[in-house]
Design a protein around this motif. Structure first.
Motif, mmCIF file in Angstrom:
data_model
loop_
_atom_site.group_PDB
_atom_site.id
_atom_site.type_symbol
_atom_site.label_atom_id
_atom_site.label_comp_id
_atom_site.label_asym_id
_atom_site.label_seq_id
_atom_site.Cartn_x
_atom_site.Cartn_y
_atom_site.Cartn_z
ATOM 1 N N ASP A 222 1.164 -1.179 -0.183
ATOM 2 C CA ASP A 222 0.078 -0.095 -0.108
ATOM 3 C C ASP A 222 0.620 0.719 -0.360
ATOM 4 O O ASP A 222 1.919 1.631 0.747
ATOM 5 C CB ASP A 222 -0.946 -0.017 1.150
ATOM 6 N N HIS A 252 -2.813 1.153 -4.472
ATOM 7 C CA HIS A 252 -3.666 1.012 -3.088
ATOM 8 C C HIS A 252 -4.078 -0.012 -2.987
ATOM 9 O O HIS A 252 -4.735 -0.994 -3.492
ATOM 10 C CB HIS A 252 -5.231 2.170 -3.375
ATOM 11 N N HIS A 254 -6.527 -2.460 -0.105
ATOM 12 C CA HIS A 254 -7.663 -3.063 0.354
ATOM 13 C C HIS A 254 -8.784 -4.357 0.173
ATOM 14 O O HIS A 254 -8.233 -4.630 -0.421
ATOM 15 C CB HIS A 254 -8.433 -1.623 -0.122
ATOM 16 N N GLU A 256 -12.109 -4.571 0.420
ATOM 17 C CA GLU A 256 -13.338 -4.562 0.534
ATOM 18 C C GLU A 256 -13.889 -5.936 -0.657
ATOM 19 O O GLU A 256 -12.644 -6.261 -0.342
ATOM 20 C CB GLU A 256 -13.263 -3.448 -1.183
#
Length: 348
Positions: A222, A252, A254, A256
């Motif tokens: 990240d 990035h 993540h 989700e």
């Protein structure tokens, strides 16, 4: 049981042989026709029983899974699903197994004898079914080099910053080995890769490709600023999106929700690039089951300058993801795996 998938289960643990056999036999379209406790026995039973698919433990005495697979693919190829531990050594050996020609792998949830192996029951069944339909490429088989197609590359705005975005799944480690090490270190773009794999395996994949390549290959972190001549592999368990920061592009990571069951997902990567109109994307969709990448490709083509390459059916282990992308009529070029690196370099 005439049309059922006939499976040989190979594991040095009697418990694991029984549990994996029981799981597979529960499924109406699969029949376990035999078991073996080491590689020597597995090769003998392969000749006698002619299974459609083998499940093969990576770590065994007498003759381990890697040696067995190597011999099998040289002499008498059979679609094989590796069953491995998640240790670093296990991950490295599993990746080598993919290079030798195994179709896919399943990880044991808790070591060599996993009492909770039922956690991956649906994975084992799905992967055995897919393996029965997959194309097995002999270890020494080499694709014959054909001249590149003389397609004219659209020069819409090819003077912008460029990113190469590769989406790949089943058969990926072997296919990436055909592409990434052929790229020159001077390539004028960063490369981002989504390979469907669990956590722990993507680091070994990045390290393996890095050791074979002129470009730098690393597992994405990240906040990484994307550099030309570097490839970033999305870590297992995380989506990878690209964001613009000033003139730079930043990775990035993540967590989700998974998309189509995948995290990382190719769609998520492509959709993030579709939101950056000032970048030219070379989108490459390679071997893999399912249709991940297709929705993202549609968005990329709508909003940005994107040139799409799909791997040709003849070199795919599973022609799922490229086929789904080709059906959109948005793919600019369809080429076998050994031509993909030349296509990328020509575009840049």
């Amino acid at each position: 049981m005439g049309n059922s998938i006939r499976v040989l289960v190979v594991d040095d643990s009697a418990f694991m042989r029984k549990v994996i056999s029981d799981m597979l036999n529960k499924y109406p379209g699969i029949q376990v026709i035999g078991t073996a406790r080491n590689g020597q026995e597995a090769l003998k039973k392969r000749k006698e029983l002619r299974p459609d698919v083998m499940t093969l433990d990576v770590e065994m005495p007498v003759m381990n899974g890697l040696e067995t697979l190597k011999q099998l693919m040289e002499e008498d190829p059979c679609p094989t699903v590796m069953v491995s531990s998640t240790t670093k050594q296990g991950a490295e050996n599993t990746l080598l197994a993919m290079e030798y020609g195994a179709v896919d792998f399943v990880t044991k949830p808790s070591g060599a004898i996993s009492l909770d192996i039922d956690k991956v029951e649906h994975q084992i069944i799905d992967k055995v079914i897919y393996a029965s339909k997959a194309k097995v490429i002999r270890k020494e088989e080499k694709n014959v080099n054909r001249p590149l197609s003389n397609r004219v590359v659209p020069q819409k705005k090819m003077n912008q910053k460029k990113i190469v975005a590769i989406g790949i799944s089943t058969g990926g480690p072997r296919a990436l080995k055909e592409v990434i090490p052929k790229l020159q270190a001077s390539i004028q773009a960063p490369i981002v890769i989504v390979q469907h794999m669990p956590a722990g395996f993507t680091l070994s994949l990045a390290e393996r490709l890095n050791s074979l390549s002129d470009i730098t290959v690393k597992e994405a972190r990240d906040g990484d600023f994307l550099q030309n001549g570097t490839a970033y592999v999305a870590p297992g368990g995380f989506h990878l999106s690209i964001k613009k920061k000033g003139d730079a592009f930043v990775a990035h990571l993540h967590t989700e929700e998974p998309r189509r069951g995948h995290r990382p997902s190719v769609d998520v990567l492509y959709e993030s690039l579709a939101e950056i109109p000032t970048v030219d994307t070379v989108a490459v969709i390679m071997t893999g089951m399912g249709a991940d990448g297709t929705e993202g490709l549609i968005k990329l083509k709508k909003t940005s300058n994107c040139y799409a390459i799909a791997e040709a059916e003849k070199s795919c282990v599973v022609f799922g993801m490229p086929k789904a992308a080709i059906r959109t009529n948005l793919v600019d070029e369809i080429v076998p795996v050994e031509e993909i690196s030349r296509c990328i370099e020509r575009l840049l």
